[in-house]
Design a protein around this motif. Structure first.
Motif, mmCIF file in Angstrom:
data_model
loop_
_atom_site.group_PDB
_atom_site.id
_atom_site.type_symbol
_atom_site.label_atom_id
_atom_site.label_comp_id
_atom_site.label_asym_id
_atom_site.label_seq_id
_atom_site.Cartn_x
_atom_site.Cartn_y
_atom_site.Cartn_z
ATOM 1 N N ALA A 10 0.820 -1.217 0.000
ATOM 2 C CA ALA A 10 0.000 0.000 0.000
ATOM 3 C C ALA A 10 0.851 1.264 0.000
ATOM 4 C CB ALA A 10 -0.927 -0.007 1.219
ATOM 5 N N ILE A 11 1.925 1.283 0.810
ATOM 6 C CA ILE A 11 2.775 2.477 0.880
ATOM 7 C C ILE A 11 3.424 2.754 -0.468
ATOM 8 C CG2 ILE A 11 4.873 3.449 1.884
ATOM 9 C CD1 ILE A 11 4.192 2.121 4.485
ATOM 10 N N ASP A 12 3.948 1.723 -1.088
ATOM 11 C CA ASP A 12 4.645 1.904 -2.365
ATOM 12 C C ASP A 12 3.688 2.348 -3.469
ATOM 13 O OD1 ASP A 12 7.333 0.957 -1.517
ATOM 14 O OD2 ASP A 12 6.214 -0.862 -1.096
ATOM 15 N N ALA A 13 2.483 1.759 -3.491
ATOM 16 C CA ALA A 13 1.491 2.179 -4.478
ATOM 17 C C ALA A 13 1.093 3.630 -4.235
ATOM 18 C CB ALA A 13 0.268 1.265 -4.409
ATOM 19 N N GLY A 14 0.934 4.005 -2.959
ATOM 20 C CA GLY A 14 0.587 5.377 -2.633
ATOM 21 C C GLY A 14 1.690 6.355 -2.995
ATOM 22 N N ILE A 15 2.946 5.966 -2.748
ATOM 23 C CA ILE A 15 4.080 6.829 -3.097
ATOM 24 C C ILE A 15 4.130 7.058 -4.601
ATOM 25 C CG2 ILE A 15 6.600 6.901 -3.239
ATOM 26 C CD1 ILE A 15 6.678 5.597 -0.478
ATOM 27 N N GLU A 16 3.923 6.001 -5.372
ATOM 28 C CA GLU A 16 3.964 6.137 -6.825
ATOM 29 C C GLU A 16 2.901 7.113 -7.314
ATOM 30 O OE1 GLU A 16 3.668 2.226 -8.441
ATOM 31 O OE2 GLU A 16 5.807 1.812 -8.180
ATOM 32 N N ARG A 17 1.682 7.030 -6.758
ATOM 33 C CA ARG A 17 0.623 7.960 -7.167
ATOM 34 C C ARG A 17 0.958 9.373 -6.726
ATOM 35 N NH1 ARG A 17 0.002 3.430 -8.497
ATOM 36 N NH2 ARG A 17 -1.812 2.550 -9.546
ATOM 37 N N ALA A 18 1.492 9.522 -5.521
ATOM 38 C CA ALA A 18 1.843 10.859 -5.022
ATOM 39 C C ALA A 18 2.942 11.481 -5.873
ATOM 40 C CB ALA A 18 2.285 10.767 -3.566
ATOM 41 N N LYS B 169 9.656 19.506 -4.563
ATOM 42 C CA LYS B 169 10.397 20.278 -3.560
ATOM 43 C C LYS B 169 9.481 20.989 -2.576
ATOM 44 C CE LYS B 169 10.917 24.484 -6.381
ATOM 45 N NZ LYS B 169 11.923 25.401 -7.000
ATOM 46 N N TRP B 170 8.218 21.240 -2.974
ATOM 47 C CA TRP B 170 7.314 21.964 -2.074
ATOM 48 C C TRP B 170 6.790 21.085 -0.956
ATOM 49 C CZ3 TRP B 170 8.325 26.694 -2.397
ATOM 50 C CH2 TRP B 170 8.654 27.270 -3.630
ATOM 51 N N MET B 171 7.042 19.778 -1.055
ATOM 52 C CA MET B 171 6.719 18.915 0.076
ATOM 53 C C MET B 171 7.585 19.270 1.281
ATOM 54 S SD MET B 171 6.101 15.079 -1.439
ATOM 55 C CE MET B 171 7.704 14.973 -2.247
ATOM 56 N N ILE B 172 8.791 19.758 1.028
ATOM 57 C CA ILE B 172 9.749 20.024 2.105
ATOM 58 C C ILE B 172 9.238 21.118 3.056
ATOM 59 C CG2 ILE B 172 12.094 20.825 2.632
ATOM 60 C CD1 ILE B 172 13.001 19.382 0.046
ATOM 61 N N PRO B 173 8.904 22.336 2.568
ATOM 62 C CA PRO B 173 8.425 23.354 3.524
ATOM 63 C C PRO B 173 7.090 22.987 4.164
ATOM 64 C CG PRO B 173 8.213 24.131 1.251
ATOM 65 C CD PRO B 173 9.037 22.880 1.203
ATOM 66 N N ILE B 174 6.215 22.290 3.419
ATOM 67 C CA ILE B 174 4.914 21.924 3.989
ATOM 68 C C ILE B 174 5.096 20.950 5.148
ATOM 69 C CG2 ILE B 174 2.756 20.703 3.527
ATOM 70 C CD1 ILE B 174 2.931 21.809 0.638
ATOM 71 N N LEU B 175 5.889 19.902 4.923
ATOM 72 C CA LEU B 175 6.110 18.907 5.977
ATOM 73 C C LEU B 175 6.876 19.503 7.150
ATOM 74 C CD1 LEU B 175 6.998 15.808 3.766
ATOM 75 C CD2 LEU B 175 4.948 16.095 5.169
ATOM 76 N N MET B 176 7.878 20.337 6.869
ATOM 77 C CA MET B 176 8.648 20.946 7.952
ATOM 78 C C MET B 176 7.788 21.908 8.769
ATOM 79 S SD MET B 176 12.470 21.516 6.297
ATOM 80 C CE MET B 176 13.215 21.951 7.874
ATOM 81 N N ALA B 177 6.817 22.547 8.127
ATOM 82 C CA ALA B 177 5.900 23.423 8.870
ATOM 83 C C ALA B 177 5.026 22.601 9.805
ATOM 84 C CB ALA B 177 5.040 24.224 7.896
ATOM 85 N N ALA C 146 11.302 10.599 -4.666
ATOM 86 C CA ALA C 146 11.330 11.899 -5.342
ATOM 87 C C ALA C 146 12.728 12.244 -5.862
ATOM 88 C CB ALA C 146 10.844 12.986 -4.390
ATOM 89 N N ARG C 147 13.653 11.282 -5.765
ATOM 90 C CA ARG C 147 15.043 11.419 -6.230
ATOM 91 C C ARG C 147 15.868 12.377 -5.358
ATOM 92 N NH1 ARG C 147 15.969 13.222 -11.356
ATOM 93 N NH2 ARG C 147 13.923 14.150 -11.668
ATOM 94 N N TYR C 148 15.477 12.466 -4.082
ATOM 95 C CA TYR C 148 16.324 13.121 -3.095
ATOM 96 C C TYR C 148 17.106 12.010 -2.388
ATOM 97 C CZ TYR C 148 13.253 17.080 -4.089
ATOM 98 O OH TYR C 148 12.541 18.075 -4.713
ATOM 99 N N ASP C 149 17.356 12.126 -1.093
ATOM 100 C CA ASP C 149 18.077 11.060 -0.394
ATOM 101 C C ASP C 149 17.559 10.919 1.030
ATOM 102 O OD1 ASP C 149 19.111 13.285 0.852
ATOM 103 O OD2 ASP C 149 21.223 12.802 0.514
ATOM 104 N N ALA C 150 18.133 9.964 1.768
ATOM 105 C CA ALA C 150 17.681 9.698 3.136
ATOM 106 C C ALA C 150 17.947 10.885 4.052
ATOM 107 C CB ALA C 150 18.374 8.447 3.680
ATOM 108 N N VAL C 151 19.032 11.621 3.807
ATOM 109 C CA VAL C 151 19.353 12.781 4.645
ATOM 110 C C VAL C 151 18.247 13.832 4.543
ATOM 111 C CG1 VAL C 151 20.987 14.679 5.002
ATOM 112 C CG2 VAL C 151 21.831 12.390 4.478
ATOM 113 N N THR C 152 17.698 14.009 3.354
ATOM 114 C CA THR C 152 16.598 14.964 3.176
ATOM 115 C C THR C 152 15.407 14.572 4.043
ATOM 116 O OG1 THR C 152 17.299 15.338 0.879
ATOM 117 C CG2 THR C 152 15.087 16.070 1.495
ATOM 118 N N GLY C 153 15.070 13.278 4.037
ATOM 119 C CA GLY C 153 13.955 12.806 4.864
ATOM 120 C C GLY C 153 14.219 13.005 6.337
ATOM 121 N N VAL C 154 15.432 12.665 6.786
ATOM 122 C CA VAL C 154 15.790 12.849 8.192
ATOM 123 C C VAL C 154 15.725 14.328 8.567
ATOM 124 C CG1 VAL C 154 17.677 12.692 9.865
ATOM 125 C CG2 VAL C 154 17.207 10.763 8.335
ATOM 126 N N ALA C 155 16.236 15.195 7.684
ATOM 127 C CA ALA C 155 16.269 16.630 7.967
ATOM 128 C C ALA C 155 14.863 17.213 8.068
ATOM 129 C CB ALA C 155 17.064 17.363 6.890
#
Length: 471
Positions: free
Chosen positions: A102-110, A119-127, A156-165
């Motif tokens: 389910a997670i992988d199917a959801g990620i693909e659709r997202a 990139k706009w996921m970053i400020p939204i999630l950090m907020a 999204a072709r970023y990396d694990a550090v982006t997710g952790v940050a």
């Protein structure tokens, strides 16, 4: 032979040994304490420091410190064993959900929907994480989100550090700029004898400025990695991280997407609702580790039923998922062992007494910046924001009166120092646990963080200095 930076386990054991050695040289001392009816905790009484019988920590104390760290709550809101069990249950829950696809199917659709705008996921999630940090000191709860956010960032072709940050800096900068956080601002203000709303405007300014700095920093890094994957500080781990975080993606080798079946949609809904209920439970329902752990057990069982898993398949998958996070659970207990050794060696109050002497008699600007620096140093030894408030505010806040500095500025200096240090603090289980979940080595996190730490330090010191001048 190329030298390799030690693992988190070695770093933490080394710190336990270093603190134990220090107990043989640092004078043992204690303040008298009294029960605060407002805080419901014992607080140190100014002017009562005295030396006590030394209790240097030896070999057996070092060996037992990580074990004691699991069970001794000290000044923490939760015992390490409670947090570690929560992490293991989260691992089992994620294992069950991942197995359904389910997670992988959801990620693909997202990713398809967000193509070109990832990139706009970053400020939204950090907020969102910053809101949790400033309102209720979101910390241990963030450990549940790594398994959700990091796969999205890698896809999204970023990396694990982006997710952790996104998670660690988002919640961390919210705590740094706490406005109504009951575990930092409210406790500290009560201990300082002022209303927690005193100085709230400055804390809002700090929150916004530091959040903006973190967002810009993370977005620039993420875009650099997307344009050139070799620029990632974990570039050598890219393939293994993709295999780990996207391991359920059956269609990874092909161009077709996973079928987003009704079952997977329902599982994904349960997945999202579980986190929503957790946030509600902590912020409004008075929940803590036991209730959150129970929630994810129920959610895992519900997902297993929806996906029609057999009893054997469910239990094996749950245990395998928990096993993946066993190392994280161990790191959490070992990190707490450092504070156990320091408290047993009667060092904590001595360090506080030295800090008291260092700021006495300083002019206003020097006082408030020295206070910030001292709180930074103390935060390494007392990573709990509430623990640091209870320890330092009854002693340090009254000193502000002699320097003609408002006590609310001392509270702001304390909470910003605690929040800043806890972005990298190896004695803070949330940092070491989060890095372990994200598969980011500690020394690489430091390499990523040091320019941002300098930027945040300049912002904080400038803000509290200007506020002191305007007083």
């Amino acid at each position: 032979m190329k030298l390799k930076f030690p693992s988190a386990y070695t770093i933490l054991f080394g710190l336990i040994i270093a603190v134990a050695v220090a107990t043989w040289f640092v004078p043992a001392g204690q303040y008298d304490r009294e029960m605060s009816e407002t805080l419901g905790k014992e607080v140190p009484i100014p002017g009562t420091y005295k030396t006590v019988e030394p209790n240097p920590q030896g070999f057996s104390d070092v060996v037992l410190a990580p074990i004691a760290g699991f069970f001794d709550p000290g000044t923490y809101e939760a015992r390490a064993v409670d947090v570690a069990l929560f992490v293991l249950i989260i691992g089992g829950f994620l294992g069950i959900v991942t197995r359904t696809g389910a997670i992988d199917a959801g990620i693909e659709r997202a990713m398809a929907a967000m193509r070109g705008r990832e990139k706009w996921m970053i400020p939204i999630l950090m907020a969102l994480f910053a809101a949790g940090g400033t309102v209720y000191g979101m910390a241990e709860e963030t450990l549940a989100f790594y398994g959700l956010i990091i796969p999205v960032m890698i896809a999204a072709r970023y990396d694990a550090v982006t997710g952790v940050a996104i998670i660690m800096l988002g919640a961390g900068v919210g705590t740094l700029g706490s406005t109504i956080n009951p575990f930092a601002t409210v406790i500290a203000a009560n201990a300082a004898g002022i209303a927690f709303t005193d100085g709230i405007l400055l804390r809002f300014v700090l929150l916004i400025l530091c959040w903006l700095a973190c967002v810009v920093y993370v977005m620039r890094y993420a875009e650099k990695v997307k344009a050139n994957p070799s620029a990632s500080i974990v570039a050598d781990r890219r393939e293994s991280n993709e295999a780990h975080f996207l391991k359920g993606r059956e269609a990874a080798a092909g161009n077709h997407q996973l079928d987003f079946t009704l079952t997977r949609k329902i599982v994904l809904l349960v997945f999202v609702l579980a986190f929503a209920v957790m946030i509600w439970g902590v912020s409004a329902g008075g929940w803590w580790m036991a209730e959150m752990s129970g929630l994810f057990i129920v959610a895992a069982i519900l997902v297993g039923v929806i996906a029609r898993m057999s009893e054997e398949d469910f239990t094996n998958t749950f245990v395998d998922g928990a096993r993946d996070l066993l190392g994280v659970a161990l790191v959490i207990g070992i990190a707490r062992g450092i504070v156990v050794v320091m408290d047993a060696g009667n060092m904590t109050d001595t360090i506080l007494f030295w800090a008291e002497g260092a700021v006495s008699g300083l002019p206003a600007i020097a006082f408030i910046n020295s206070m910030f620096g001292i709180e930074v140093a103390l935060s390494f030894f007392v990573p709990s924001s509430s623990g640091l408030a209870v320890l330092t505010m009854p002693i340090m806040a009254p000193l502000a009166d002699f320097a003609a500095v408002p006590r609310d500025l001392v509270v702001t200096a304390y909470q910003s120092a605690s929040g800043l240090v806890n972005l990298i603090n190896p004695t803070f289980a949330v940092v070491m646990g989060g890095l372990a979940l994200g598969r980011v080595p500690y020394e690489r996190w430091l390499r990523f963080m040091w320019p941002l730490l300098l930027i945040l330090t300049v912002i904080i010191m400038a803000a509290i200095s200007i506020a002191t001048l305007l007083n």
